[in-house]
Design an enzyme around this catalytic site. Structure first.
Site, PDB file in Angstrom:
ATOM      1  N   LYS A 236       0.828  -1.203   0.000  1.00 47.22           N
ATOM      2  CA  LYS A 236       0.000   0.000   0.000  1.00 47.22           C
ATOM      3  C   LYS A 236       0.866   1.258   0.000  1.00 47.22           C
ATOM      4  CE  LYS A 236      -3.697  -0.022   2.527  1.00 47.22           C
ATOM      5  NZ  LYS A 236      -4.636   0.031   3.664  1.00 47.22           N
TER       6      LYS A 236
ATOM      7  N   LYS B  73       7.323  -4.281  13.597  1.00 46.57           N
ATOM      8  CA  LYS B  73       7.931  -3.615  12.451  1.00 46.57           C
ATOM      9  C   LYS B  73       8.806  -2.449  12.902  1.00 46.57           C
ATOM     10  CE  LYS B  73       4.159  -4.500   9.159  1.00 46.57           C
ATOM     11  NZ  LYS B  73       3.103  -3.826   8.341  1.00 46.57           N
TER      12      LYS B  73
ATOM     13  N   GLY C 192      -5.265  -5.799   5.115  1.00 48.80           N
ATOM     14  CA  GLY C 192      -4.463  -6.718   4.325  1.00 48.80           C
ATOM     15  C   GLY C 192      -4.982  -8.138   4.321  1.00 48.80           C
ATOM     16  N   ARG C 193      -5.419  -8.623   5.486  1.00 48.49           N
ATOM     17  CA  ARG C 193      -5.865 -10.016   5.561  1.00 48.49           C
ATOM     18  C   ARG C 193      -7.256 -10.220   4.976  1.00 48.49           C
ATOM     19  NH1 ARG C 193      -5.376  -7.406  10.197  1.00 48.49           N
ATOM     20  NH2 ARG C 193      -7.069  -7.247  11.724  1.00 48.49           N
TER      21      ARG C 193
ATOM     22  N   GLU D  41       9.984  -5.661   3.852  1.00 49.93           N
ATOM     23  CA  GLU D  41      10.278  -6.913   3.171  1.00 49.93           C
ATOM     24  C   GLU D  41       9.957  -6.820   1.674  1.00 49.93           C
ATOM     25  OE1 GLU D  41       8.620  -8.031   7.324  1.00 49.93           O
ATOM     26  OE2 GLU D  41       8.198  -6.568   5.736  1.00 49.93           O
TER      27      GLU D  41
END
Length: 548
Positions: free
Chosen positions: A207, A513, A268-269, A213
């Site tokens: 996004k 993060k 996201g999920r 990563e």
């Protein structure tokens, strides 16, 4: 404010729970021939048999009353109507709008109608997929694409990966799909060994276009492509993005017209239904991607319209609460009796645990009851030779979901009948168990001495009364896969709604993060590591030295 445990129906459930110390599933089936038919639901081309649960009609009624008393239905409607139910981030939760084909107007909390933008994005995806498959879009040398590398992390990776595995029988000829998520360089290196950059398209999903990563893997992939003959000015022919940061994508070398949007109102999920699903459409064709959406939409319709007593996601969510909060269960296992569905437990693991792994309610108050069971599982029949032992004879209860298509895509000899027999036999064994008398009778014909017979018999006893759901579908298709995934989405929502938590943020993930970025700075610094705790400083020092 009345908390969940103060509701009258909660008190009733506590009283009913005491009667289950003497409850027998085996006896219930004997006494009630209609139990299985009554405790089954068909919806969106799925069938749920929940009759093998520690459940009476009275308890089911009370659980549904609890859901009503806790406000499940108004919260469900608020989600579908675009209200900002993600209260910690002030956002709507509208993944269901992504698979809507009936409503022309769905507003977010800001008053913006999301339907036109969703429709435009789907049209753009459809054209892009057709152009790749027909060879209209090619690499820099005008050769058609033969490989797709999908780079993402979390929901941007797991949803598309599980869906494309499940839909392998529908794979587009001539296209091989490879997923890269882990920042471990080995993951990317192994994929790059298998492809020719000249005929490979990279689809990255981030996004912000800055996910650590994902951007690291994408940059390394670009370096590899350039080192292997792709002109730097042609990177835009080989790299596309799903991102809200168009400027960063263009700076990277992508074409603005090949950047697909992401929206704040999709977590996201819950995002495989959006442009995040572009790898799915590329792998199996856009028509099959549309069928995936239609299956999910059918489950949405059922969830919104069916009374709670016959509502598949509601029943599954209520059963999870029943076991977590009244039986003290700590986990739930998903057992997929279909090789193509082997990734589903990992998908539901992220969906459920990232959503409901919370210890405060929506107002920030500490919660006094258990939330967020550990989700785990695997592929049948492999698990029967491993962890099923714990399910049958372990000291704790672990509720189980068994999932089986009635028809196989690969009907080799008697394989599928054997697979189904194992699935059904396991649910039966968990339910009825084996008594000491049955164990003795089983051993009696082996000529054992009485003392040895008694000793062994005790080891063969299985308590039974171990609850399970059985989910059936005629065949694993894009439609039934969409329905199945949406079912688990809504089950997760039901649990969170009843527990009074926000299932749509993930601050624990964000902390990891942030701290990881700080540790990375220390790893790459020239000075002696001393900015972190003593343990982490020593670990960083060891990494720099390259030995222990």
């Amino acid at each position: 404010m009345t908390t969940l445990t103060q509701l009258s129906t909660w008190q009733q459930l506590q009283q009913q729970r005491t009667s289950y110390d003497k409850f027998s599933l085996r006896a219930s089936f004997t006494a009630d021939p209609g139990r299985a038919a009554r405790m089954s639901i068909k919806a969106a081309q799925l069938k749920l048999d929940f009759s093998k649960n520690l459940l009476t009609d009275d308890t089911l009624t009370t659980l549904c009353q609890l859901a009503r008393e806790a406000g499940l239905e108004p919260l469900r409607d608020a989600m579908f109507n675009g209200e900002a139910i993600n209260n910690t981030e002030g956002r709507a939760v509208l993944h269901t709008a992504l698979r809507n084909s009936q409503r022309s107007h769905i507003e977010t909390e800001t008053g913006s109608n999301v339907v036109p933008e969703i429709s435009a994005t789907l049209a753009k995806m459809k054209q892009f997929v057709a152009d790749v498959h027909q060879g209209v879009l090619t690499g820099y040398s005008n050769k058609a694409f033969t490989d797709i590398i999908a780079i993402g992390i979390g929901g941007s990776f797991l949803g598309p990966k599980v869906a494309t595995e499940a839909l392998r029988p529908y794979a587009q000829a001539g296209i091989k799909l490879h997923f890269v998520a882990n920042v471990d360089g080995t993951s990317l290196a192994e994929k790059l060994k298998r492809i020719d950059p000249e005929t490979t398209l990279v689809v990255m999903s981030s996004k912000s276009f800055s996910t650590q990563e994902t951007i690291t893997n994408t940059q390394s992939a670009r370096d590899h492509f350039i080192a292997n003959g792709v002109p730097i000015e042609a990177i835009g022919d080989h790299f596309v993005a799903i991102s809200s940061n168009v400027a960063a994508a263009v700076e990277f070398g992508m074409k603005a017209e090949n950047v697909f949007p992401m929206w704040d109102w999709v977590g996201g999920r819950y995002s495989l239904w959006s442009a995040i699903g572009l790898p799915i459409a590329l792998a199996v064709g856009f028509d099959h991607f549309e069928q995936l959406l239609r299956g999910a939409e059918a489950m949405d319709k059922h969830f919104c319209e069916a009374p709670l007593e016959q509502n598949m996601p509601a029943i599954m969510g209520l059963l999870s609460l029943w076991y977590s909060n009244f039986f003290g269960t700590q986990s739930q296992v998903l057992l997929s009796y279909d090789h193509y569905l082997r990734g589903l437990p990992a998908y539901v693991q992220q969906l459920d645990m990232e959503s409901n792994g919370k210890s405060v309610d929506k107002e920030g108050n500490p919660i006094e009851y258990h939330t967020g069971p550990v989700i785990w599982g695997g592929e049948g029949t492999n698990g029967q030779h491993a962890y099923h032992q714990l399910l049958h004879q372990g000291t704790g209860i672990i509720p189980a979901d068994f999932i089986l298509p009635l028809q196989s895509h690969n009907p080799i000899a008697g394989h599928h009948n054997m697979l189904a027999a194992n699935c059904f036999g396991q649910t039966q064994a968990l339910m009825q168990g084996k008594t000491l008398a049955e164990a003795r009778a089983e051993l009696a014909g082996q000529g054992l001495a009485e003392e040895e017979l008694e000793r062994l018999a005790r080891h063969k006893v299985m308590p039974g009364n171990r609850p399970s759901n059985t989910l059936l579908m005629d065949k694993l298709t894009p439609f039934t896969l969409g329905s199945l995934i949406a079912l688990y989405e809504h089950r997760t929502f039901v649990q969170g709604a009843l527990w009074g938590i926000n299932s749509f943020d993930q601050w624990g993930v964000e902390l990891g993060k942030a701290l990881g970025n700080g540790v990375l700075a220390e790893i790459e610094a020239k000075t002696q590591p001393n900015q972190l705790d003593e343990s982490t400083n020593l670990l960083v020092a060891a990494l720099r030295q390259g030995h222990i």
